[in-house]
Design an enzyme around this catalytic site. Structure first.
Site, PDB file in Angstrom:
ATOM      1  N   SER A 105       0.836  -1.211   0.000  1.00 15.97           N
ATOM      2  CA  SER A 105       0.000   0.000   0.000  1.00 15.97           C
ATOM      3  C   SER A 105       0.864   1.252   0.000  1.00 15.97           C
ATOM      4  CB  SER A 105      -0.871   0.039   1.259  1.00 15.97           C
ATOM      5  OG  SER A 105      -1.929  -0.855   1.143  1.00 15.97           O
ATOM      6  N   HIS A 158      -5.923  -8.609  -2.116  1.00 14.93           N
ATOM      7  CA  HIS A 158      -6.127  -8.977  -0.708  1.00 14.93           C
ATOM      8  C   HIS A 158      -7.393  -9.821  -0.592  1.00 14.93           C
ATOM      9  CE1 HIS A 158      -4.134  -4.999  -0.881  1.00 14.93           C
ATOM     10  NE2 HIS A 158      -3.444  -5.403   0.171  1.00 14.93           N
ATOM     11  N   ALA A 188       2.708  -2.418   3.885  1.00 12.30           N
ATOM     12  CA  ALA A 188       2.514  -1.463   4.979  1.00 12.30           C
ATOM     13  C   ALA A 188       1.936  -2.274   6.137  1.00 12.30           C
ATOM     14  CB  ALA A 188       1.537  -0.390   4.539  1.00 12.30           C
ATOM     15  N   ASN A 315       1.946   2.742  11.166  1.00 14.55           N
ATOM     16  CA  ASN A 315       1.170   3.196  12.334  1.00 14.55           C
ATOM     17  C   ASN A 315       1.525   2.307  13.515  1.00 14.55           C
ATOM     18  OD1 ASN A 315      -0.424   1.266  10.506  1.00 14.55           O
ATOM     19  ND2 ASN A 315      -1.507   1.052  12.447  1.00 14.55           N
TER      20      ASN A 315
END
Ligand SMILES: O=P(O)(O)O[C@H]1O[C@H](CO)[C@@H](O)[C@H]1O
Length: 359
Positions: A105, A158, A188, A315
């Site tokens: 991503s 996905h 990611a 994140n």
């Protein structure tokens, strides 16, 4: 009609294509079409492609009989179907890559580094799924990276998009039949290891195949030995030597402070995780959490490719109930974009390392 009913039940997997049988000739036919004796139905995304015009002249006699199929085979692409996708690309590019890249991503910018490029939107490649997620352009880019022929998936598939795992990973088999022997995979991921920071790069040392625990696998169903064995080993899936070399490359680039190594888990998504789920994953030794990669690695190792993979930590996973922050895809893409130049240079140097024989 009984058989039709049986097939409708057994293929009800949530796969948008589950009601399509591949007929071994690159054309798909819906079970409903077959029951009605209908004509060949090219995929809508392929309509207008000269490939399908060429292929559509024959009769419907080539369709697989539903009675003779091996369990699992009727909804999986056969060797010959994968070969058609590979041949489509081989006939349209002069490059003969032995290195493949799958971009995660927001990480597809790497394909822009390729020179002398041939670009194939997924919708034009026979039998290919299409990308539906922001940050996944949905194109196969074949060209040269530092003069090394490379084929680069600018966007992956996905399970949460509705594809079965085998279909998410089918481009890996296409690459294999085109001559690819080594695969660089990026993604990611959320950082679960509390020492990880946003922007860190985690070399994947191992994975936990959560879907596998529940009985799903990209290798579930018929096994064609031309791809690999029924029971492939999965230790050392992430090549030791390539990991060592990637660390050396990162040190050369003075990235040692952001380079980590750890275990990746793939969950089904598309929801991000609850606090309780993350606490459980922490206990079982997960360092980074994502929704991809594992199916690609399994299929690549099954056909004996060497694999190197890294996660960009986009994140921090939220493991307490007090925080109001929430994981979101915009942040994932934003961080990937901010780390673009380091990641692209790292990937370029890793491709060079992959292209030289290990000592
Ligand atoms: O793994 P990639 O494709 O890099 O993308 C990751 O980012 C998306 C969630 O933000 C999910 O698709 C997750 O798997």
């Amino acid at each position: 009609m009984d058989r039709l009913f049986h097939n409708l039940i057994v293929t009800g997997s949530g796969d948008p294509d589950a009601l399509n049988t591949n007929c071994g000739d690159g054309k798909e036919k819906s079970i409903l079409d077959q029951a009605a004796g209908g004509a060949t139905r090219p995929r809508s995304s392929d309509s207008g492609s000269s490939y399908f015009k060429d292929m559509s002249g024959g009769s419907s006699s080539g369709y697989m009989s539903l009675e003779k199929t091996v369990p699992g085979k009727e909804t999986m692409y056969t060797y010959d179907v994968i070969k058609q996708s590979a041949n489509y690309l081989l006939e349209r590019t002069e490059h003969r890559p032995t290195i493949g890249v799958i971009c995660g991503s927001g990480l597809g910018g790497m394909a822009d580094l390729l020179t002398d490029r041939d670009v194939f939107p997924y919708g034009d490649i026979p039998n290919f799924p299409v990308s539906t997620v922001t940050g996944h352009a949905g194109r196969m880019v074949i060209g040269k990276l530092s003069n090394i022929p490379v084929m680069c998936m600018q966007g992956r598939f996905h399970a949460y998009e509705g594809y079965p795992l085998w279909k998410c990973a089918m481009p890996v088999r296409v690459m294999k039949l085109m001559g690819v022997e080594k695969l660089l995979i990026t993604n990611a991921a959320g950082g679960l290891n509390s020492s990880f920071n946003v922007g860190d790069i985690m070399i994947i040392k191992d994975h936990i195949n959560f879907q596998g625990f529940a009985g799903d696998s990209p290798l579930r169903g018929y096994n064609d030995e031309r791809f690999g064995p029924r029971f492939p080993a999965m230790n050392n899936a992430y090549d030791k030597d390539l990991r060592k070399r990637a660390k050396a490359v990162a040190t050369e680039m003075k990235l040692e402070n952001v380079i980590r190594e750890g275990t990746y888990v793939m969950l089904g998504g598309p929801t991000y995780e609850t606090v309780a789920e993350l606490k459980m994953l922490q206990i079982i030794g997960v360092d980074a959490v994502g929704m991809s990669t594992v199916q690609e690695v399994i299929v690549a190792r099954h056909c004996n490719m060497k694999v190197f993979a890294f996660s960009l930590i986009t994140n921090k996973c939220i493991t307490d109930y007090e925080t109001d922050d929430m994981a979101n895809h915009e942040e994932v893409i934003g961080v990937a974009n901010n780390r673009k130049s380091d990641l692209q240079e790292l990937a370029r140097r890793i491709v060079i390392a992959m292209n030289t024989d290990e000592e």
